[in-house]
Design an enzyme around this catalytic site. Structure first.
Site, PDB file in Angstrom:
ATOM      1  N   HIS A 108      -8.779  -1.795  -4.535  1.00 11.47           N
ATOM      2  CA  HIS A 108      -8.050  -0.681  -5.144  1.00 11.47           C
ATOM      3  C   HIS A 108      -8.793  -0.092  -6.341  1.00 11.47           C
ATOM      4  CE1 HIS A 108      -4.718  -1.372  -2.535  1.00 11.47           C
ATOM      5  NE2 HIS A 108      -4.394  -2.545  -3.062  1.00 11.47           N
ATOM      6  N   ASP A 110      -6.689  -5.549   4.819  1.00 13.86           N
ATOM      7  CA  ASP A 110      -5.605  -5.840   3.882  1.00 13.86           C
ATOM      8  C   ASP A 110      -4.374  -5.019   4.264  1.00 13.86           C
ATOM      9  OD1 ASP A 110      -5.549  -6.979   0.736  1.00 13.86           O
ATOM     10  OD2 ASP A 110      -4.120  -5.375   1.125  1.00 13.86           O
ATOM     11  N   HIS A 130      -2.579  -3.368   2.361  1.00  9.29           N
ATOM     12  CA  HIS A 130      -2.607  -2.146   1.561  1.00  9.29           C
ATOM     13  C   HIS A 130      -3.908  -1.392   1.821  1.00  9.29           C
ATOM     14  CE1 HIS A 130      -0.125  -5.035  -0.852  1.00  9.29           C
ATOM     15  NE2 HIS A 130       0.708  -4.005  -0.804  1.00  9.29           N
ATOM     16  N   ASP A 182      -2.771 -10.441   3.380  1.00  6.38           N
ATOM     17  CA  ASP A 182      -1.381 -10.095   3.121  1.00  6.38           C
ATOM     18  C   ASP A 182      -0.739  -9.286   4.245  1.00  6.38           C
ATOM     19  OD1 ASP A 182      -3.105  -8.063   2.433  1.00  6.38           O
ATOM     20  OD2 ASP A 182      -2.354  -7.802   0.399  1.00  6.38           O
TER      21      ASP A 182
END
Length: 339
Positions: A158, A193, A195, A282
């Site tokens: 990120h 991931d 996200h 995740d």
């Protein structure tokens, strides 16, 4: 499989995480290290500490202004009246083109996207060690042609060139990909991931020499919200070198693997000779973020898919938070690959 880890990464121990207006304990804790290391060793990984390659590989991806901020902001923050122990922004510019402030509060808002990336006394040391871990693993892959695993924590995907966010400060996967590119390879980053890897996308968005690909929960109502949509293809020289494959919340093994198969076709068409896997765990059905529903068997199939894709592979740890299956899921990915 050779694996890399620097114990200095434990120096980052964030205490605060604000979500939906509530301050909670951060899920990105040093405890993740022990679970992930045990999971990697269960797959047969042998760890060694990375050498310090200096700031150069990090500065190849991040701006000098941002690195100065990360390195100095905590000490500067302590000079504020009634300063808290962690740097957490309380104001942000309306646009990134707004004037760059001189003060610590203004710079925190400029360089930290959200409240999930508090900076404490040991954060810079840990983030630097995390990045050096990815660099060492990239050097191993480039030199030997063999796969490697970088236990990088805090994670990185990120983080933009000059912006922290989502538990991330330095973009380890991007740093590794740029290191591999500088070694004469043609890298693709495949982010699995839950996200979207928005920072990675942002770093390479206008470039065509690194393919960025992300499979993630649909960001329409899920972090990071503003990036990760299927129409985002790159710009300028990077048109067509970015591919987002958002999935409906709750998607399980079959949907995830179908997206991965499609993504790996794009990797082949790009002509990549090395894949940097931004290895978030995740997407697990057991992860506390509950975005997707990949099972332990699904993670084994993800690892096998990367083996069958052909190019050499570097696994860089991204997300994946404490659950009963976190370490097992890592074992299954690396075992599926053939660690």
């Amino acid at each position: 499989m050779k694996a890399f880890f620097d114990d200095t990464q434990r120096d980052h121990d964030p205490q605060h995480f604000m979500a939906n207006g509530i301050t909670k304990p951060s899920p990105e804790k040093p405890r993740r290290i022990d679970i992930l290391r045990a999971g990697a060793e269960a797959s047969g990984c042998v760890f060694e500490a990375p050498r310090d390659a200096g700031i150069g590989p990090i500065a190849a991806v991040h701006t000098a202004e941002y690195l100065t901020f990360l390195r100095t902001i905590h000490a500067r923050w302590q000079h504020l009246p009634d300063a808290g122990p962690e740097v957490i922004p309380n104001i942000h510019p309306a646009r990134r083109t707004d004037t760059y402030p001189q003060g610590a509060v203004g710079q925190a808002g400029y360089h930290q996207a959200d409240t999930a990336c508090p900076i404490a006394e040991g954060t810079w040391r840990a983030a630097y060690a995390s990045a050096q871990t990815a660099v060492a693993a990239a050097d191993h892959v480039a030199a030997t042609g063999q796969a490697a695993y970088a236990l990088s924590r805090p994670p990185g995907h990120h983080a933009f060139a000059d912006l922290a966010g989502g538990f991330c400060f330095l973009n380890n996967s991007a740093i590794a990909a740029e290191r591999l590119r500088a070694a004469g390879l043609r890298p693709a980053i495949v982010d699995v991931d839950v996200h979207h890897g928005n920072g990675t996308q942002g770093i390479f968005y206008a470039r065509g020499d690194v393919l960025t690909l992300s499979i993630h929960a649909d960001p329409a109502r899920f972090y990071p919200f503003y990036w990760g949509h299927s129409h985002e293809r790159g710009e300028g020289a990077g048109i067509g070198a970015n591919l987002n494959l958002p999935l409906a919340r709750g998607t399980g093994d079959e949907g995830f693997l179908a997206a991965l198969d499609s993504g790996l076709e794009r990797v082949a068409d790009f002509g990549a000779d090395v894949i940097v896997v931004a290895l978030g765990l995740d997407a697990s059905i057991d992860d506390p973020f509950h975005g997707l529903a990949v099972t332990q068997e699904g993670f084994a199939r993800i690892g096998a898919a990367f083996r069958e894709a052909g190019p050499r592979v570097l696994f860089v740890q991204e997300g994946g938070y404490v659950s009963d299956t976190l370490g097992v899921n890592l074992t299954r990915v690396l075992g599926g690959y053939g660690a």
